[in-house]
Design an enzyme around this catalytic site. Structure first.
Site, PDB file in Angstrom:
ATOM      1  N   CYS A  68      40.751  43.434  37.275  1.00  0.00           N
ATOM      2  CA  CYS A  68      40.476  42.110  36.715  1.00  0.00           C
ATOM      3  C   CYS A  68      40.055  41.125  37.808  1.00  0.00           C
ATOM      4  CB  CYS A  68      41.726  41.617  35.984  1.00  0.00           C
ATOM      5  SG  CYS A  68      41.686  39.897  35.467  1.00  0.00           S
ATOM      6  N   CYS A  71      42.043  37.896  37.964  1.00  0.00           N
ATOM      7  CA  CYS A  71      43.398  38.182  38.464  1.00  0.00           C
ATOM      8  C   CYS A  71      43.395  38.231  39.988  1.00  0.00           C
ATOM      9  CB  CYS A  71      43.912  39.510  37.918  1.00  0.00           C
ATOM     10  SG  CYS A  71      44.119  39.570  36.128  1.00  0.00           S
TER      11      CYS A  71
END
Length: 147
Positions: A68, A71
């Site tokens: 991600c 993230c």
């Protein structure tokens, strides 16, 4: 005598009792010796998170995955927020790819997602990458703590 607060070691998962007035004095785990209130983000597994969410000291958890992009961008901001709130709130992160049961239990629908726990209850949650200052303001507002 000061009230003893339950603080789970994020390294070994052992519950510890720490006097409230000693939280900022660098308490260590009675089993493994790891710092309990380090001001750093700890990577945890589901079993440790399930114990730590019941602690007396608030815990902010970042649900993330290595694939991600947002993230990964959020990681330094999350660490900065942890440093700013050292001694008051602990910060941990859990890899949703390696801990899918955590994703199910906490009903995570998108990442990065943040849940604030205190004494076994979910106090609040937020989603999406944000600056450290926004994360700190979010936590303080939900806990009723001033700057």
């Amino acid at each position: 005598m000061a009230e003893g607060l339950r603080v789970t070691c994020l390294d070994c998962g052992q519950a510890n009792k720490v006097p409230a007035d000693k939280l900022s004095a660098g308490p260590k785990c009675g089993v493994c010796g790891a710092p309990l209130m380090s001001g750093k983000v700890s990577e945890v597994e589901f079993e440790t998170l399930a114990k730590a969410e019941r602690d007396d000291v608030p815990l902010v958890v970042d649900f993330w995955a290595p694939w991600c992009g947002p993230c990964r961008q959020m990681a330094p901001q999350f660490q900065a927020a942890a440093g700013q709130m050292a001694g008051q709130v602990r910060f941990a992160k859990i890899n949703t790819q390696e801990n899918p049961v955590a994703t199910q239990r906490y009903r995570i629908q998108g990442i990065p997602a943040f849940i604030l726990f205190r004494k076994g209850r979910e106090v609040a949650r937020a989603a999406g990458a944000r600056p450290a200052s926004d994360l700190v303001a979010f936590v303080r507002s939900k806990l009723g703590v001033s700057a």
